[in-house]
Write an enzyme that holds these catalytic residues in place. Sequence first.
Site, PDB file in Angstrom:
ATOM      1  N   LEU A  56      64.776  38.088  74.292  1.00 54.26           N
ATOM      2  CA  LEU A  56      65.004  37.892  73.112  1.00 54.26           C
ATOM      3  C   LEU A  56      66.709  38.093  72.738  1.00 54.26           C
ATOM      4  O   LEU A  56      67.172  39.105  73.066  1.00 54.26           O
ATOM      5  CB  LEU A  56      64.382  38.881  72.089  1.00 54.26           C
ATOM      6  CG  LEU A  56      62.991  38.985  72.217  1.00 54.26           C
ATOM      7  CD1 LEU A  56      62.271  39.861  71.075  1.00 54.26           C
ATOM      8  CD2 LEU A  56      62.161  37.486  71.740  1.00 54.26           C
ATOM      9  N   VAL A  82      66.751  42.236  76.578  1.00 57.83           N
ATOM     10  CA  VAL A  82      67.735  41.750  75.460  1.00 57.83           C
ATOM     11  C   VAL A  82      68.742  40.704  75.982  1.00 57.83           C
ATOM     12  O   VAL A  82      69.372  40.948  77.312  1.00 57.83           O
ATOM     13  CB  VAL A  82      68.671  43.119  75.302  1.00 57.83           C
ATOM     14  CG1 VAL A  82      69.743  42.725  74.177  1.00 57.83           C
ATOM     15  CG2 VAL A  82      67.612  44.151  74.398  1.00 57.83           C
ATOM     16  N   LYS A  83      68.869  39.674  75.323  1.00 59.15           N
ATOM     17  CA  LYS A  83      69.606  38.605  75.971  1.00 59.15           C
ATOM     18  C   LYS A  83      70.912  38.633  75.263  1.00 59.15           C
ATOM     19  O   LYS A  83      71.236  38.616  74.187  1.00 59.15           O
ATOM     20  CB  LYS A  83      68.946  37.222  75.574  1.00 59.15           C
ATOM     21  CG  LYS A  83      69.194  36.110  76.528  1.00 59.15           C
ATOM     22  CD  LYS A  83      68.476  34.798  76.146  1.00 59.15           C
ATOM     23  CE  LYS A  83      68.843  33.585  76.731  1.00 59.15           C
ATOM     24  NZ  LYS A  83      67.947  32.604  76.392  1.00 59.15           N
ATOM     25  N   CYS A  84      72.062  38.694  76.171  1.00 60.34           N
ATOM     26  CA  CYS A  84      73.437  38.922  75.793  1.00 60.34           C
ATOM     27  C   CYS A  84      74.356  37.929  76.353  1.00 60.34           C
ATOM     28  O   CYS A  84      74.144  37.408  77.345  1.00 60.34           O
ATOM     29  CB  CYS A  84      74.004  40.312  76.339  1.00 60.34           C
ATOM     30  SG  CYS A  84      73.362  41.852  75.379  1.00 60.34           S
TER      31      CYS A  84
END
Length: 220
Positions: A56, A82-84
Amino acid sequence: MKIFLDTANIDDIRKYNDMGLLDGITTNPSLLAKEGGDPHAAMEEITRIIKGDVSLEVVSTDYDGMMEEGKKLREYGEHVVVKCPMTGDGLKACKSFSEQGIPVNVTLVFSANQALLAAKAGAKYVSPFIGRLDDIGHTGMDLIREIKQVFSNYDFKTEILVASVRHPQHVVDAAKIGADVVTLPAAVLAKMLGHSLTDKGLKAFLADWNKLQSELSNKA
Protein backbone atom coordinates in the site's frame (compact mmCIF):
# COMPACT_ATOMS: atom_id res chain seq x y z
CA MET A 1 8.92 -17.02 -8.43
CA LYS A 2 6.11 -15.31 -6.54
CA ILE A 3 3.23 -13.77 -8.48
CA PHE A 4 1.58 -10.58 -7.24
CA LEU A 5 -1.44 -8.99 -8.91
CA ASP A 6 -1.03 -5.28 -9.61
CA THR A 7 -4.57 -4.05 -9.06
CA ALA A 8 -7.16 -2.72 -6.65
CA ASN A 9 -10.01 -4.54 -8.40
CA ILE A 10 -11.65 -6.77 -5.80
CA ASP A 11 -13.31 -9.10 -8.32
CA ASP A 12 -10.01 -9.84 -10.08
CA ILE A 13 -8.26 -10.35 -6.74
CA ARG A 14 -10.89 -12.85 -5.61
CA LYS A 15 -10.90 -14.64 -8.97
CA TYR A 16 -7.17 -15.33 -9.15
CA ASN A 17 -6.74 -15.85 -5.43
CA ASP A 18 -9.38 -18.60 -5.59
CA MET A 19 -7.21 -20.32 -8.24
CA GLY A 20 -4.30 -20.33 -5.78
CA LEU A 21 -2.15 -18.17 -8.04
CA LEU A 22 -1.55 -15.08 -5.90
CA ASP A 23 1.26 -14.63 -3.41
CA GLY A 24 0.47 -10.97 -2.84
CA ILE A 25 -0.89 -7.69 -4.20
CA THR A 26 0.63 -4.37 -5.23
CA THR A 27 -1.45 -1.20 -5.40
CA ASN A 28 -0.82 2.47 -5.95
CA PRO A 29 -2.90 5.66 -5.83
CA SER A 30 -3.63 5.45 -9.58
CA LEU A 31 -5.00 1.90 -9.32
CA LEU A 32 -7.19 2.81 -6.36
CA ALA A 33 -8.49 5.91 -8.15
CA LYS A 34 -9.26 3.83 -11.25
CA GLU A 35 -11.65 1.62 -9.27
CA GLY A 36 -13.47 4.58 -7.71
CA GLY A 37 -15.36 4.31 -4.45
CA ASP A 38 -13.79 4.47 -1.01
CA PRO A 39 -10.07 3.60 -1.22
CA HIS A 40 -9.94 2.84 2.50
CA ALA A 41 -12.69 0.23 2.15
CA ALA A 42 -10.87 -1.26 -0.85
CA MET A 43 -7.57 -1.55 1.03
CA GLU A 44 -9.35 -3.11 3.99
CA GLU A 45 -11.02 -5.70 1.74
CA ILE A 46 -7.80 -6.50 -0.13
CA THR A 47 -5.93 -7.20 3.09
CA ARG A 48 -8.81 -9.38 4.27
CA ILE A 49 -8.73 -11.53 1.13
CA ILE A 50 -4.98 -11.83 0.63
CA LYS A 51 -2.83 -13.55 3.24
CA GLY A 52 0.46 -12.65 1.53
CA ASP A 53 2.17 -9.26 1.31
CA VAL A 54 0.03 -6.32 0.19
CA SER A 55 1.90 -3.18 -0.89
CA LEU A 56 0.00 0.00 0.00
CA GLU A 57 1.60 3.25 -1.17
CA VAL A 58 2.09 6.51 0.65
CA VAL A 59 1.16 9.70 -1.19
CA SER A 60 3.27 12.09 0.88
CA THR A 61 6.59 13.12 -0.59
CA ASP A 62 8.27 14.27 2.62
CA TYR A 63 9.77 12.07 5.33
CA ASP A 64 7.41 13.03 8.15
CA GLY A 65 4.36 12.58 5.96
CA MET A 66 5.53 9.17 4.77
CA MET A 67 6.15 8.01 8.32
CA GLU A 68 2.70 9.13 9.46
CA GLU A 69 0.94 7.57 6.46
CA GLY A 70 2.94 4.37 6.58
CA LYS A 71 2.01 3.71 10.19
CA LYS A 72 -1.65 4.23 9.35
CA LEU A 73 -1.40 1.88 6.38
CA ARG A 74 0.04 -0.82 8.63
CA GLU A 75 -3.19 -0.69 10.62
CA TYR A 76 -4.87 -2.52 7.73
CA GLY A 77 -2.98 -5.69 8.66
CA GLU A 78 0.29 -7.37 9.53
CA HIS A 79 0.93 -8.29 5.89
CA VAL A 80 0.92 -4.67 4.71
CA VAL A 81 4.15 -3.54 3.05
CA VAL A 82 4.57 0.23 2.99
CA LYS A 83 5.35 1.40 -0.52
CA CYS A 84 7.72 4.41 -0.65
CA PRO A 85 9.09 6.27 -3.69
CA MET A 86 12.74 6.07 -4.73
CA THR A 87 13.69 9.50 -3.39
CA GLY A 88 15.96 10.75 -0.63
CA ASP A 89 13.04 11.11 1.78
CA GLY A 90 11.69 7.78 0.60
CA LEU A 91 14.93 6.01 1.48
CA LYS A 92 15.09 7.80 4.84
CA ALA A 93 11.56 6.55 5.57
CA CYS A 94 12.54 3.09 4.34
CA LYS A 95 15.41 2.98 6.83
CA SER A 96 13.19 4.13 9.70
CA PHE A 97 10.39 1.70 8.89
CA SER A 98 12.82 -1.18 8.49
CA GLU A 99 14.39 -0.45 11.87
CA GLN A 100 10.89 -0.67 13.37
CA GLY A 101 10.23 -4.02 11.72
CA ILE A 102 7.88 -2.56 9.09
CA PRO A 103 8.59 -3.94 5.58
CA VAL A 104 9.02 -1.50 2.71
CA ASN A 105 8.67 -1.72 -1.06
CA VAL A 106 10.74 0.98 -2.75
CA THR A 107 8.97 1.83 -5.99
CA LEU A 108 9.71 3.71 -9.22
CA VAL A 109 13.20 2.23 -9.58
CA PHE A 110 14.81 2.71 -12.99
CA SER A 111 18.51 1.96 -12.41
CA ALA A 112 20.78 -0.53 -10.67
CA ASN A 113 22.20 2.37 -8.65
CA GLN A 114 18.76 3.12 -7.25
CA ALA A 115 18.17 -0.56 -6.47
CA LEU A 116 21.49 -0.77 -4.64
CA LEU A 117 20.65 2.26 -2.50
CA ALA A 118 17.19 0.90 -1.70
CA ALA A 119 18.72 -2.39 -0.58
CA LYS A 120 21.21 -0.57 1.65
CA ALA A 121 18.31 1.37 3.20
CA GLY A 122 16.73 -1.95 4.21
CA ALA A 123 13.94 -2.39 1.64
CA LYS A 124 12.18 -5.74 1.62
CA TYR A 125 11.31 -5.24 -2.05
CA VAL A 126 12.71 -3.08 -4.80
CA SER A 127 10.40 -2.45 -7.77
CA PRO A 128 12.10 -1.81 -11.14
CA PHE A 129 9.59 -0.64 -13.79
CA ILE A 130 10.64 -2.53 -16.90
CA GLY A 131 7.74 -1.60 -19.18
CA ARG A 132 8.34 2.11 -18.74
CA LEU A 133 11.99 1.62 -19.68
CA ASP A 134 10.93 -0.29 -22.80
CA ASP A 135 8.66 2.66 -23.66
CA ILE A 136 11.63 5.05 -23.91
CA GLY A 137 13.79 2.75 -26.01
CA HIS A 138 15.69 0.88 -23.30
CA THR A 139 15.51 -2.86 -22.64
CA GLY A 140 13.87 -3.08 -19.25
CA MET A 141 14.86 -6.69 -18.68
CA ASP A 142 18.54 -5.71 -18.84
CA LEU A 143 17.96 -3.78 -15.61
CA ILE A 144 16.67 -6.93 -13.91
CA ARG A 145 19.84 -8.76 -14.93
CA GLU A 146 22.01 -5.95 -13.55
CA ILE A 147 20.17 -5.80 -10.23
CA LYS A 148 20.27 -9.58 -9.90
CA GLN A 149 24.03 -9.58 -10.43
CA VAL A 150 24.60 -6.74 -7.95
CA PHE A 151 22.44 -8.33 -5.26
CA SER A 152 24.11 -11.72 -5.82
CA ASN A 153 27.50 -10.18 -5.07
CA TYR A 154 26.46 -9.16 -1.57
CA ASP A 155 24.36 -10.35 1.34
CA PHE A 156 21.29 -8.25 0.53
CA LYS A 157 17.96 -9.74 1.58
CA THR A 158 16.04 -7.34 -0.65
CA GLU A 159 13.81 -9.10 -3.20
CA ILE A 160 13.55 -8.01 -6.83
CA LEU A 161 9.90 -7.27 -7.60
CA VAL A 162 9.53 -6.84 -11.36
CA ALA A 163 6.89 -4.18 -12.09
CA SER A 164 5.33 -2.45 -15.09
CA VAL A 165 4.87 -5.83 -16.77
CA ARG A 166 3.24 -5.48 -20.19
CA HIS A 167 2.99 -9.04 -21.57
CA PRO A 168 3.54 -12.72 -20.66
CA GLN A 169 7.04 -12.82 -22.15
CA HIS A 170 8.13 -10.33 -19.52
CA VAL A 171 7.13 -12.91 -16.90
CA VAL A 172 9.08 -15.72 -18.57
CA ASP A 173 12.16 -13.53 -19.00
CA ALA A 174 12.02 -12.40 -15.37
CA ALA A 175 11.70 -16.00 -14.19
CA LYS A 176 14.68 -17.10 -16.32
CA ILE A 177 16.81 -14.36 -14.81
CA GLY A 178 15.74 -15.41 -11.32
CA ALA A 179 13.69 -12.43 -10.16
CA ASP A 180 11.99 -13.06 -6.82
CA VAL A 181 8.59 -11.60 -7.65
CA VAL A 182 6.66 -10.36 -10.65
CA THR A 183 3.61 -8.12 -10.27
CA LEU A 184 1.27 -7.97 -13.21
CA PRO A 185 -2.13 -6.66 -14.31
CA ALA A 186 -5.05 -9.07 -14.46
CA ALA A 187 -5.04 -8.82 -18.28
CA VAL A 188 -1.50 -10.23 -18.47
CA LEU A 189 -2.29 -13.03 -16.03
CA ALA A 190 -5.33 -13.95 -18.15
CA LYS A 191 -3.08 -14.23 -21.22
CA MET A 192 -0.70 -16.50 -19.30
CA LEU A 193 -3.58 -18.87 -18.57
CA GLY A 194 -4.73 -19.32 -22.14
CA HIS A 195 -3.37 -21.02 -25.26
CA SER A 196 -5.10 -21.80 -28.55
CA LEU A 197 -3.79 -25.39 -28.54
CA THR A 198 -5.25 -25.95 -25.08
CA ASP A 199 -8.64 -24.79 -26.35
CA LYS A 200 -8.31 -26.93 -29.48
CA GLY A 201 -7.28 -30.00 -27.53
CA LEU A 202 -10.10 -29.65 -25.01
CA LYS A 203 -12.63 -29.23 -27.82
CA ALA A 204 -11.35 -32.42 -29.51
CA PHE A 205 -11.44 -34.43 -26.26
CA LEU A 206 -15.03 -33.39 -25.58
CA ALA A 207 -16.10 -34.09 -29.14
CA ASP A 208 -14.61 -37.61 -28.99
CA TRP A 209 -16.23 -38.27 -25.62
CA ASN A 210 -19.65 -37.08 -26.81
CA LYS A 211 -19.31 -39.26 -29.92
CA LEU A 212 -18.54 -42.30 -27.78
CA GLN A 213 -21.51 -41.62 -25.50
CA SER A 214 -23.75 -41.30 -28.54
CA GLU A 215 -22.51 -44.65 -29.94
CA LEU A 216 -23.09 -46.40 -26.63
CA SER A 217 -26.56 -44.91 -26.38
CA ASN A 218 -27.44 -46.20 -29.87
CA LYS A 219 -26.30 -49.73 -28.95
CA ALA A 220 -28.40 -49.80 -25.80
